[in-house]
Design a protein around this motif. Structure first.
Motif, PDB file in Angstrom:
ATOM      1  N   THR A 114       0.885  -1.198   0.048  1.00  0.00           N
ATOM      2  CA  THR A 114       0.071  -0.126  -0.147  1.00  0.00           C
ATOM      3  C   THR A 114       0.944   1.222   0.228  1.00  0.00           C
ATOM      4  OG1 THR A 114      -0.314   0.009   2.324  1.00  0.00           O
ATOM      5  CG2 THR A 114      -1.830  -1.152   0.885  1.00  0.00           C
ATOM      6  N   GLN A 115       2.038   1.129   0.558  1.00  0.00           N
ATOM      7  CA  GLN A 115       2.926   2.270   0.782  1.00  0.00           C
ATOM      8  C   GLN A 115       3.413   2.498  -0.786  1.00  0.00           C
ATOM      9  OE1 GLN A 115       2.557  -0.021   2.988  1.00  0.00           O
ATOM     10  NE2 GLN A 115       3.667   0.625   4.891  1.00  0.00           N
ATOM     11  N   GLU A 116       3.782   1.553  -1.318  1.00  0.00           N
ATOM     12  CA  GLU A 116       4.370   1.573  -2.719  1.00  0.00           C
ATOM     13  C   GLU A 116       3.403   2.190  -3.744  1.00  0.00           C
ATOM     14  OE1 GLU A 116       7.608   0.111  -4.242  1.00  0.00           O
ATOM     15  OE2 GLU A 116       7.940   1.322  -2.136  1.00  0.00           O
ATOM     16  N   ILE A 117       2.151   1.482  -3.393  1.00  0.00           N
ATOM     17  CA  ILE A 117       1.079   2.314  -4.243  1.00  0.00           C
ATOM     18  C   ILE A 117       1.027   3.762  -4.281  1.00  0.00           C
ATOM     19  CG2 ILE A 117      -1.537   2.445  -4.533  1.00  0.00           C
ATOM     20  CD1 ILE A 117      -1.603  -0.445  -3.939  1.00  0.00           C
ATOM     21  N   VAL A 128      -0.824  -3.131 -11.232  1.00  0.00           N
ATOM     22  CA  VAL A 128      -0.988  -4.431 -11.531  1.00  0.00           C
ATOM     23  C   VAL A 128      -0.447  -5.143 -10.117  1.00  0.00           C
ATOM     24  CG1 VAL A 128      -0.628  -6.656 -12.722  1.00  0.00           C
ATOM     25  CG2 VAL A 128      -0.834  -4.587 -13.952  1.00  0.00           C
ATOM     26  N   ILE A 129      -1.031  -5.923  -9.478  1.00  0.00           N
ATOM     27  CA  ILE A 129      -0.757  -6.365  -7.979  1.00  0.00           C
ATOM     28  C   ILE A 129      -0.593  -7.816  -8.391  1.00  0.00           C
ATOM     29  CG2 ILE A 129      -1.035  -6.234  -5.649  1.00  0.00           C
ATOM     30  CD1 ILE A 129      -0.827  -3.812  -6.788  1.00  0.00           C
ATOM     31  N   VAL A 149      -7.258  -7.294  -1.451  1.00  0.00           N
ATOM     32  CA  VAL A 149      -7.895  -6.615  -2.723  1.00  0.00           C
ATOM     33  C   VAL A 149      -8.424  -5.456  -2.414  1.00  0.00           C
ATOM     34  CG1 VAL A 149      -9.191  -6.862  -4.650  1.00  0.00           C
ATOM     35  CG2 VAL A 149      -7.579  -8.899  -4.065  1.00  0.00           C
ATOM     36  N   PRO A 150      -9.406  -5.345  -1.490  1.00  0.00           N
ATOM     37  CA  PRO A 150     -10.158  -4.190  -1.269  1.00  0.00           C
ATOM     38  C   PRO A 150      -9.144  -3.072  -0.808  1.00  0.00           C
ATOM     39  CG  PRO A 150     -11.439  -6.015  -0.215  1.00  0.00           C
ATOM     40  CD  PRO A 150     -10.091  -6.460  -0.661  1.00  0.00           C
ATOM     41  N   GLU A 151      -8.143  -3.458   0.347  1.00  0.00           N
ATOM     42  CA  GLU A 151      -7.280  -2.400   0.756  1.00  0.00           C
ATOM     43  C   GLU A 151      -6.381  -1.795  -0.498  1.00  0.00           C
ATOM     44  OE1 GLU A 151      -3.226  -2.407   3.855  1.00  0.00           O
ATOM     45  OE2 GLU A 151      -4.568  -4.106   3.325  1.00  0.00           O
ATOM     46  N   TYR A 152      -6.116  -2.619  -1.248  1.00  0.00           N
ATOM     47  CA  TYR A 152      -5.320  -2.156  -2.461  1.00  0.00           C
ATOM     48  C   TYR A 152      -6.111  -1.340  -3.397  1.00  0.00           C
ATOM     49  CZ  TYR A 152      -1.655  -5.715  -1.267  1.00  0.00           C
ATOM     50  OH  TYR A 152      -0.832  -6.293  -0.597  1.00  0.00           O
ATOM     51  N   HIS A 179     -14.599  -8.002  -5.350  1.00  0.00           N
ATOM     52  CA  HIS A 179     -15.051  -7.031  -6.289  1.00  0.00           C
ATOM     53  C   HIS A 179     -13.692  -6.255  -7.200  1.00  0.00           C
ATOM     54  CE1 HIS A 179     -19.186  -6.266  -4.364  1.00  0.00           C
ATOM     55  NE2 HIS A 179     -18.788  -7.835  -4.672  1.00  0.00           N
ATOM     56  N   PRO A 180     -12.726  -7.102  -7.512  1.00  0.00           N
ATOM     57  CA  PRO A 180     -11.578  -6.520  -8.156  1.00  0.00           C
ATOM     58  C   PRO A 180     -11.996  -5.484  -9.336  1.00  0.00           C
ATOM     59  CG  PRO A 180     -11.962  -8.649  -8.975  1.00  0.00           C
ATOM     60  CD  PRO A 180     -12.714  -8.376  -7.889  1.00  0.00           C
TER      61      PRO A 180
END
Length: 215
Positions: A114-117, A128-129, A149-152, A179-180
């Motif tokens: 998440t920090q990288e995002i 793309v994860i 996934v929801p966090e990302y 829900h991607p």
């Protein structure tokens, strides 16, 4: 839920391309880096010239020079440049300034994703994860914990966020529960190293069970 954007990656032949072009995928991906699915620009150009491909075309690059990426993107009329190496936000930003292509950054699932995002978010158009497996860049066919996934997607809000790694007709329904916004796969629609029409159809049918037709 709204239909996720679907990307079939690792296209290796004209036959692969024809099957993917006839599918319900939104994006078709070619890997221009060291990989068992590596292809060369001159071959891709020839394949694309042999038929009408009404899909967005993505090129995957790993630690490639900006000059080379731009040359290939221009020659093949790429719609998306996917950076799958150790590129920095400045590299992504430079490409955005020099091309009309969308720029996506691939990131591995780990405790600091998440920090990288957040670090890349201002300089790219999407993410793309993927799973992190023994130093492999991708294409491992191994899933990560999709509970993240929801966090990302929340971290990447406003940007396209694809989930990769271990997606196939047998696992797609598990992923859809989260829900991607986007799904990216290569090995999950392959049989004997080639893209398989039946696997594509099965994956799409199962994915669409979760999709609202009204949207």
């Amino acid at each position: 839920m709204k239909k996720p954007a679907l990307k079939y990656c690792g296209i290796q032949s004209l036959q692969d391309l024809q099957l993917a072009a006839d599918s319900h995928a939104d994006y078709l991906g070619f890997i221009f880096a060291e990989s068992k699915r590596r292809v060369f620009p001159q071959d891709v150009k020839k394949w694309l010239s042999q038929g009408c491909v009404e899909k967005q075309v993505a090129g995957v690059f790993v630690n490639e020079s900006i000059e080379t990426i731009l040359r290939i993107a221009d020659d093949l009329n790429l719609n998306v440049i996917q950076l799958h190496g150790d590129e920095e936000p400045a590299d992504a930003n430079a490409l955005r300034m020099l091309t009309d292509c969308k720029i996506w950054k691939a990131l591995h699932h780990h405790e600091n994703t998440t920090q990288e995002i957040a670090r890349f978010k201002d300089d790219v158009d999407g993410f793309v994860i993927d799973s992190s497996v023994n130093g492999a860049r991708g294409g491992t066919g191994v899933a990560f914990s999709w509970g993240c996934v929801p966090e990302y997607q929340q971290a990447a809000i406003g940007k396209r966020c694809f989930i990769a790694g271990g997606v196939n007709p047998d696992t797609i329904t598990d992923l859809m529960k989260y829900h991607p916004a986007g799904i990216d796969l290569a090995s999950g629609i392959e049989k004997n190293g080639q893209k398989d029409q039946n696997l594509m159809r099965l994956l799409e049918e199962r994915m669409n069970r979760y999709v609202s037709i009204s949207e």
